[in-house]
Design a protein around this motif. Structure first.
Motif, short mmCIF file in Angstrom:
data_model
loop_
_atom_site.label_atom_id
_atom_site.label_comp_id
_atom_site.label_asym_id
_atom_site.label_seq_id
_atom_site.Cartn_x
_atom_site.Cartn_y
_atom_site.Cartn_z
N LEU A 79 -6.27 -20.19 -15.39
CA LEU A 79 -5.82 -21.02 -14.27
C LEU A 79 -4.73 -20.30 -13.47
N ALA A 80 -3.79 -19.65 -14.17
CA ALA A 80 -2.72 -18.94 -13.49
C ALA A 80 -3.27 -17.79 -12.65
N THR A 81 -4.26 -17.07 -13.18
CA THR A 81 -4.85 -15.94 -12.46
C THR A 81 -5.53 -16.41 -11.17
N ILE A 82 -6.29 -17.48 -11.26
CA ILE A 82 -7.01 -17.97 -10.08
C ILE A 82 -6.04 -18.57 -9.06
N ALA A 83 -5.03 -19.32 -9.56
CA ALA A 83 -4.05 -19.91 -8.64
C ALA A 83 -3.26 -18.82 -7.91
N GLN A 84 -2.87 -17.78 -8.64
CA GLN A 84 -2.12 -16.70 -8.00
C GLN A 84 -3.01 -15.92 -7.04
N GLY A 85 -4.30 -15.78 -7.38
CA GLY A 85 -5.23 -15.10 -6.48
C GLY A 85 -5.37 -15.86 -5.16
N LEU A 86 -5.45 -17.20 -5.24
CA LEU A 86 -5.52 -18.01 -4.02
C LEU A 86 -4.23 -17.88 -3.22
N TRP A 87 -3.09 -17.90 -3.91
CA TRP A 87 -1.78 -17.80 -3.23
C TRP A 87 -1.66 -16.47 -2.49
N ARG A 88 -2.09 -15.39 -3.13
CA ARG A 88 -2.03 -14.07 -2.49
C ARG A 88 -3.01 -14.00 -1.31
N ARG A 89 -4.14 -14.68 -1.45
CA ARG A 89 -5.15 -14.70 -0.37
C ARG A 89 -4.56 -15.35 0.88
N ILE A 106 2.66 -21.29 -12.01
CA ILE A 106 1.38 -21.84 -11.57
C ILE A 106 1.60 -22.96 -10.57
N ILE A 107 2.55 -23.85 -10.87
CA ILE A 107 2.77 -25.00 -10.01
C ILE A 107 3.23 -24.56 -8.62
N GLY A 108 4.06 -23.50 -8.56
CA GLY A 108 4.47 -22.97 -7.27
C GLY A 108 3.28 -22.48 -6.46
N CYS A 109 2.37 -21.77 -7.11
CA CYS A 109 1.17 -21.28 -6.44
C CYS A 109 0.32 -22.44 -5.92
N LEU A 110 0.16 -23.46 -6.76
CA LEU A 110 -0.71 -24.59 -6.40
C LEU A 110 -0.15 -25.38 -5.23
N THR A 111 1.14 -25.70 -5.29
CA THR A 111 1.74 -26.50 -4.23
C THR A 111 1.82 -25.72 -2.91
N ASP A 112 2.15 -24.44 -2.99
CA ASP A 112 2.18 -23.61 -1.78
C ASP A 112 0.79 -23.55 -1.13
N ALA A 113 -0.23 -23.35 -1.96
CA ALA A 113 -1.59 -23.25 -1.43
C ALA A 113 -2.05 -24.57 -0.83
N ALA A 114 -1.74 -25.68 -1.49
CA ALA A 114 -2.18 -26.99 -1.01
C ALA A 114 -1.61 -27.32 0.37
N MET A 115 -0.40 -26.84 0.66
CA MET A 115 0.27 -27.17 1.93
C MET A 115 0.15 -26.06 2.97
N HIS A 116 -0.56 -25.00 2.64
CA HIS A 116 -0.61 -23.86 3.56
C HIS A 116 -1.51 -24.19 4.77
N PRO A 117 -1.05 -23.86 5.98
CA PRO A 117 -1.83 -24.20 7.19
C PRO A 117 -3.15 -23.43 7.30
N ASN A 118 -3.30 -22.34 6.58
CA ASN A 118 -4.52 -21.54 6.68
C ASN A 118 -5.49 -21.80 5.52
N LEU A 119 -5.28 -22.88 4.79
CA LEU A 119 -6.14 -23.15 3.64
C LEU A 119 -7.61 -23.26 4.04
N ALA A 120 -7.86 -23.83 5.19
CA ALA A 120 -9.25 -24.03 5.65
C ALA A 120 -9.77 -22.87 6.46
N ARG A 121 -9.09 -21.73 6.44
CA ARG A 121 -9.52 -20.56 7.22
C ARG A 121 -9.86 -19.35 6.36
N ILE A 122 -9.68 -19.44 5.04
CA ILE A 122 -9.99 -18.31 4.16
C ILE A 122 -11.50 -18.06 4.17
N PRO A 123 -11.94 -16.84 4.43
CA PRO A 123 -13.38 -16.58 4.50
C PRO A 123 -14.15 -16.94 3.24
N ASP A 124 -13.54 -16.74 2.06
CA ASP A 124 -14.25 -17.02 0.81
C ASP A 124 -13.69 -18.27 0.11
#
Length: 258
Positions: A79-89, A106-124
């Motif tokens: 879970l940490a690997t995937i969450a950090q991968g999304l955060w870096r993306r 992990i929680i920092g990665c998850l919350t940052d990703a959930a609120m990021h304005p480009n979440l719906a723009r990642i190609p993959d």
């Protein structure tokens, strides 16, 4: 304006986006759901914990609990690997400031990703949505394991075996769909077992009787044997004495508690 398709539901979306607004919201909420789940996973590392309902209980000690559940540790690492991968993306990689790329938790990665304005723009983004949905199933199995199902008797309508958790009140036959009380199914099993003259070990007799509402234990039944009140009718394949259920029921002086 060109139109693309949402990678999750296939709906039409504006060019430059990879998720529709509804799927973006669902994914952001899913990421935030993991915040309490991570705490529960960390508590579930202790192999002596018996979790349930997302509320595992434990005694907090000054040292790390032992033994650790290695399957839970592996799941947290994944879970940490995937969450950090999304955060870096989302934030990109800065080769001049590599420490920034080490998201603290992990929680920092998850919350940052959930609120990021480009979440719906990642190609993959579809890959990440699928990964977190797949991890959800395993996560809930760890922190909120399903009830252990055991056979409790036969359906009162079609006669097929019904399984249910220990504290079930109402059960539904998976074959005919009839809804019936678990106590009625257990009482029917007890009555048929008594009429058939079948034999059981002391523990099995006690479980059948308790399922119908009687208060009796295996040790009580064994004490009746030592006092000469009950005679075994042979032994089972594990060399344990077996008793006729009707003989055990005949010694009961109480009434069902249900």
């Amino acid at each position: 304006m060109s139109v693309d398709a949402c990678q999750t539901c296939g709906a039409n979306i504006e060019n430059g986006y990879t998720l529709c607004p509804a799927c973006e919201l669902d994914f952001a909420l899913l990421l935030l759901q993991y915040v309490p789940w991570v705490h529960a996973l960390e508590a579930s590392l202790d192999a002596t914990v018996h979790p349930g309902g997302h509320q595992p209980t434990r005694i907090i000690t000054p040292v790390a609990p032992t033994p650790l559940r290695l399957d839970v540790l592996d799941h947290i690492d994944l879970l940490a690997t995937i969450a950090q991968g999304l955060w870096r993306r989302l934030h990109g990689v800065n080769i001049l400031d590599w420490k920034r790329d080490l998201c603290p938790d992990i929680i920092g990665c998850l919350t940052d990703a959930a609120m990021h304005p480009n979440l719906a723009r990642i190609p993959d983004i579809g890959m990440y949505v699928a990964q977190f949905n797949r991890l959800k199933t395993k996560t809930l199995e760890i922190i909120d394991p399903p009830d252990h199902m055991t056979p409790i008797g036969q359906c009162l309508q079609c006669g097929l075996t019904i399984t249910a958790p220990e504290h079930a009140v109402v059960v539904t036959c998976p074959t005919c769909g009839r809804e019936q009380t678990a106590s009625a199914v257990r009482l029917d099993l007890l009555e048929r077992s008594i009429r058939s003259g079948r034999t059981f070990t002391a523990g099995e007799c006690a479980r059948l009787l308790r399922g119908a509402g009687y208060s009796v234990s295996g040790s009580t039944i064994r004490s009746w044997k030592h006092r000469g009140l009950l005679q075994p009718q042979g032994k089972d394949d594990r060399n344990q004495p077996v008793y006729r259920l009707r003989d055990v029921a005949g010694l009961l002086r109480d009434t069902p508690t249900d």
